[in-house]
Design an enzyme around this catalytic site. Structure first.
Site, PDB file in Angstrom:
ATOM      1  N   ASP A  45      14.750  -2.231  -4.092  1.00  0.00           N
ATOM      2  CA  ASP A  45      13.698  -1.309  -3.683  1.00  0.00           C
ATOM      3  C   ASP A  45      13.931   0.085  -4.261  1.00  0.00           C
ATOM      4  OD1 ASP A  45      11.395  -0.532  -2.358  1.00  0.00           O
ATOM      5  OD2 ASP A  45      12.417  -0.115  -0.475  1.00  0.00           O
ATOM      6  N   ARG A  49       9.681   5.181  -6.356  1.00  0.00           N
ATOM      7  CA  ARG A  49      10.174   6.510  -5.998  1.00  0.00           C
ATOM      8  C   ARG A  49      11.049   7.104  -7.097  1.00  0.00           C
ATOM      9  NH1 ARG A  49      12.203   4.838  -0.236  1.00  0.00           N
ATOM     10  NH2 ARG A  49      11.503   2.832  -1.067  1.00  0.00           N
ATOM     11  N   HIS A  62      10.017   0.277 -12.805  1.00  0.00           N
ATOM     12  CA  HIS A  62      10.229  -1.173 -12.867  1.00  0.00           C
ATOM     13  C   HIS A  62      11.031  -1.548 -14.112  1.00  0.00           C
ATOM     14  CE1 HIS A  62       7.764  -1.748  -9.431  1.00  0.00           C
ATOM     15  NE2 HIS A  62       6.625  -1.426 -10.023  1.00  0.00           N
ATOM     16  N   ASN A  93       2.974  -8.399  -2.335  1.00  0.00           N
ATOM     17  CA  ASN A  93       2.830  -7.529  -3.506  1.00  0.00           C
ATOM     18  C   ASN A  93       1.525  -7.721  -4.265  1.00  0.00           C
ATOM     19  OD1 ASN A  93       6.389  -7.497  -4.360  1.00  0.00           O
ATOM     20  ND2 ASN A  93       5.192  -6.100  -3.086  1.00  0.00           N
ATOM     21  N   ARG A 212      20.258  -3.772   0.546  1.00  0.00           N
ATOM     22  CA  ARG A 212      18.941  -3.165   0.354  1.00  0.00           C
ATOM     23  C   ARG A 212      19.129  -1.761  -0.198  1.00  0.00           C
ATOM     24  NH1 ARG A 212      13.188  -3.642   2.993  1.00  0.00           N
ATOM     25  NH2 ARG A 212      12.199  -2.193   1.573  1.00  0.00           N
ATOM     26  N   SER A 220      11.852  -6.787   5.271  1.00  0.00           N
ATOM     27  CA  SER A 220      10.671  -7.018   4.442  1.00  0.00           C
ATOM     28  C   SER A 220      10.358  -8.494   4.191  1.00  0.00           C
ATOM     29  CB  SER A 220      10.805  -6.268   3.111  1.00  0.00           C
ATOM     30  OG  SER A 220      10.842  -4.882   3.336  1.00  0.00           O
TER      31      SER A 220
END
Length: 280
Positions: A45, A49, A62, A93, A212, A220
């Site tokens: 994750d 951001r 990504h 997603n 995570r 999630s």
């Protein structure tokens, strides 16, 4: 020499992980190789951001995250971890913009082609967890080809959770059980063992460690059944910044935990005082 310079020194040797930075060497010396997790699961994750902080489009995050995936995969393989599961694309997603979804699918296909030599070199066997038959045809073909090419490898099993949801997995498992019993009457009850045998992760140990990134404190919808007793390590590090040192850090934290599976420590049990009856 200041700490920053020292941190970036590289220690070259015939080390199982190759050349190490000074920070990695420091962490490695404290690691107990006899107590590594058999199965590591990762929620990757923070790509968006990471890009936003740099005023870049989300797709840049990504793409940068693929290097973190590469490092994590190769390091776990060299550590002889039995299985590694990466959460790549969830059933939720699909709500993202089509341009981002198309990019993610193209990036996956590109990654599978480019990384095949690394997978073969490290004897990694690929599996894909999720509703693969709902993916674009080209992605399905590449997924099948990757599994076929690596089927004979004897090293770590790399699971990519793709179009995956933990609740969907349990629903699919139950539907398989119902389908198998069709015409023979409903089973009187479904056991945990029977359900486990119909999950996407059939044949693999449950994750011992769930990592995570990005600091979010939630699972999630990821491996809901399998992580029942997993140790959870959450780091503020965004996925594109998750490097080998951060992975070793997570492993060290895992080794500090005491896994009791609902029981108590043996020494705690022996320290308990007997219960006295009232009036005595």
């Amino acid at each position: 020499m200041d700490n920053k310079q020292n941190k970036n020194l590289r220690v070259a040797s015939s080390h199982p992980l190759g050349a190490l930075t000074a920070e990695e060497a420091f962490l490695w010396e404290r690691l107990d190789l006899a107590r590594l997790p058999r199965h590591i699961a990762v929620i990757m994750d923070g790509n968006g951001r990471w890009a936003q902080k740099r005023h870049l489009p989300r797709i840049a995050g990504h793409r940068s995250g693929t290097q973190s995936a590469r490092t994590t995969i190769e390091t776990c393989a060299r550590l002889k971890i039995e299985a590694l599961t990466l959460y790549a694309f969830s059933v939720e997603n699909w709500r993202r913009p089509k341009t981002e979804i198309d990019f993610l699918m193209a990036l996956l296909r590109e990654y599978l082609r480019k990384e095949m030599p690394l997978l073969q070199k490290n004897q990694i066997r690929m599996r894909f967890l999720g509703r693969i038959d709902e993916l674009p045809a080209g992605v399905q073909n590449d997924v099948r080809e990757a599994m076929e090419k690596t089927a004979g490898n004897k090293g770590m099993v790399l699971c990519v959770a793709l179009n995956y949801g933990g609740r969907a997995e349990i629903v699919d498992a139950m539907n398989e059980i119902l389908s198998e019993s069709n015409g023979y009457g409903m089973p009187s009850k479904v056991t945990e063992e029977q359900l486990s045998e119909h999950l996407y992760t059939k044949g693999l140990p449950d994750p011992d460690l769930l990592i995570r990134t990005s600091g979010e404190m939630r699972v999630s919808n990821f491996l809901l059944w399998q992580i029942a007793y997993a140790e959870i390590f959450v780091t503020e590090t965004l996925w594109p910044d998750f490097n080998r040192a951060r992975l070793l850090e997570a492993l060290l934290e895992y080794q500090k935990r005491e896994r009791r599976y609902g029981g108590i420590r043996e020494d705690a049990a022996s320290d308990e005082k007997p219960v006295r009856a009232a009036g005595r």
